[in-house]
Motif scaffolding. Structure first.
Motif, mmCIF file in Angstrom:
data_model
loop_
_atom_site.group_PDB
_atom_site.id
_atom_site.type_symbol
_atom_site.label_atom_id
_atom_site.label_comp_id
_atom_site.label_asym_id
_atom_site.label_seq_id
_atom_site.Cartn_x
_atom_site.Cartn_y
_atom_site.Cartn_z
ATOM 1 N N UNK A 71 0.828 -1.203 0.000
ATOM 2 C CA UNK A 71 0.000 0.000 0.000
ATOM 3 C C UNK A 71 0.868 1.261 0.000
ATOM 4 N N UNK A 72 1.957 1.247 0.750
ATOM 5 C CA UNK A 72 2.847 2.409 0.791
ATOM 6 C C UNK A 72 3.538 2.608 -0.554
ATOM 7 N N UNK A 73 3.967 1.511 -1.186
ATOM 8 C CA UNK A 73 4.627 1.607 -2.488
ATOM 9 C C UNK A 73 3.662 2.133 -3.543
ATOM 10 N N UNK A 74 2.444 1.609 -3.540
ATOM 11 C CA UNK A 74 1.444 2.076 -4.503
ATOM 12 C C UNK A 74 1.140 3.554 -4.278
ATOM 13 N N UNK A 75 1.082 3.979 -3.016
ATOM 14 C CA UNK A 75 0.810 5.378 -2.706
ATOM 15 C C UNK A 75 1.922 6.297 -3.205
ATOM 16 N N UNK A 82 2.573 3.977 11.220
ATOM 17 C CA UNK A 82 1.181 3.539 11.342
ATOM 18 C C UNK A 82 1.174 2.150 11.956
ATOM 19 N N UNK A 83 0.193 1.882 12.807
ATOM 20 C CA UNK A 83 0.042 0.566 13.415
ATOM 21 C C UNK A 83 -1.126 -0.157 12.766
ATOM 22 N N UNK A 84 -0.894 -1.421 12.399
ATOM 23 C CA UNK A 84 -1.930 -2.270 11.814
ATOM 24 C C UNK A 84 -1.962 -3.537 12.648
ATOM 25 N N UNK A 85 -2.821 -3.570 13.669
ATOM 26 C CA UNK A 85 -2.786 -4.691 14.595
ATOM 27 C C UNK A 85 -1.454 -4.717 15.313
ATOM 28 N N UNK A 86 -0.780 -5.859 15.270
ATOM 29 C CA UNK A 86 0.532 -5.981 15.918
ATOM 30 C C UNK A 86 1.669 -5.565 15.000
ATOM 31 N N UNK A 87 1.345 -5.147 13.772
ATOM 32 C CA UNK A 87 2.366 -4.764 12.792
ATOM 33 C C UNK A 87 2.532 -3.248 12.797
ATOM 34 N N UNK A 88 3.780 -2.795 12.758
ATOM 35 C CA UNK A 88 4.061 -1.358 12.675
ATOM 36 C C UNK A 88 4.690 -1.039 11.323
ATOM 37 N N UNK A 89 4.081 -0.103 10.615
ATOM 38 C CA UNK A 89 4.593 0.359 9.329
ATOM 39 C C UNK A 89 5.334 1.673 9.533
ATOM 40 N N UNK A 90 6.500 1.797 8.881
ATOM 41 C CA UNK A 90 7.237 3.058 8.954
ATOM 42 C C UNK A 90 7.814 3.396 7.583
ATOM 43 N N UNK A 91 7.922 4.683 7.308
ATOM 44 C CA UNK A 91 8.595 5.178 6.107
ATOM 45 C C UNK A 91 9.569 6.246 6.584
#
Length: 265
Positions: free
Chosen positions: A51-55, A128-137
């Motif tokens: 999703x981040x790459x597509x964005x 951003x947090x998605x459940x137990x997963x953390x997304x970072x850029x």
């Protein structure tokens, strides 16, 4: 007369030990079954990276990496686990990092609860947090951003993909390495699914060669009309030709060339 009594005591001790061992084994199996497993997090991790790459759109050359174990951690009593990461790298022009992170944030709005960190050298990392997963850029160096999805402490393992010898990516990296006088020593392929297809990165590390002056040596290989991204002081060539991204760089010790060929969604 005492020997039978001793035998009974020994027998009782043996039975007790066996019962305790069986109970411990049952508890260990039960405890292991309730621990979080990386299998349950992989889809969330790879979806967040995709999703981040597509964005990001066509504002960067992109490569995607395998889900890997990044660090060991404590899962519970006498049980070790690992933190896993899924990752993509984005290569844009130095100075455009903050704008690109903002573009990604806008593309994720409505699906992710995003937040920005305090600015470091003018760049505010995205999280951003998605459940137990953390997304970072975040920015790694001028023009280079890392998109990382990190799991919580998990059990299990993941496999690394192997490249299909007949894929366009293999032909692409082989041709680029031939231009600088070498050929692949290793080839891998990583794939992230997206709604309209997949992001596929074929990565190659060359056989030993002098990796100097890549921009000069590859000057005539960048397709006409491709968008080339400046590398500042890095010995790197990165460009995007429609849905195809190519990143060529020197290894850390300058004795090999790495090539990544990515086909976007």
């Amino acid at each position: 007369m005492r020997i039978p009594g001793r035998r009974r005591l020994i027998a009782v001790a043996v039975v007790t030990s066996l019962v305790m061992a069986a109970g411990a084994a049952a508890w260990w199996q039960w405890d292991g079954g309730r621990q979080p497993r990386v299998d349950d997090a992989v889809t969330t991790m790879t979806t967040a990276v995709t999703d981040a790459v597509v964005a990001a759109g066509d504002n960067a050359a992109v490569t995607v990496s395998a889900v890997v174990a990044a660090a060991e951690c404590e899962l519970g009593f006498l049980r070790r686990g690992r933190v896993f990461t899924a990752k993509a790298d984005l290569y844009t022009d130095p100075g455009a990092e903050e704008s690109l992170i903002t573009t990604i944030e806008q593309g994720l709005t409505g699906r992710y609860a995003t937040r920005r960190a305090e600015a470091v050298a003018g760049i505010r990392a995205l999280q951003a947090d998605v459940g137990s997963v953390r997304l970072s850029v975040r920015r790694l160096s001028p023009g280079w951003l890392a998109v990382t999805a990190r799991s919580g402490c998990s059990a299990g393992s993941v496999d690394t993909g192997t490249a299909d010898a007949g894929s366009p990516g293999v032909a692409g990296v082989t041709s680029l390495l031939a231009t600088v006088g070498t050929r692949p020593a290793t080839l891998t392929e990583q794939r992230l699914n997206c709604p309209n297809g997949a992001i596929v990165t074929v990565s190659a590390v060359s056989e030993p060669i002098d990796a100097g002056r890549l921009a000069t040596r590859l000057a005539t290989t960048v397709p006409a009309g491709a968008r080339r991204f400046a590398a500042d002081d890095a010995n790197r060539v990165a460009y995007r030709d429609g849905p195809t991204s190519v990143v060529v760089a020197a290894s850390d010790d300058g004795t090999a060339v790495t090539v990544q060929h990515t086909t976007d969604c």
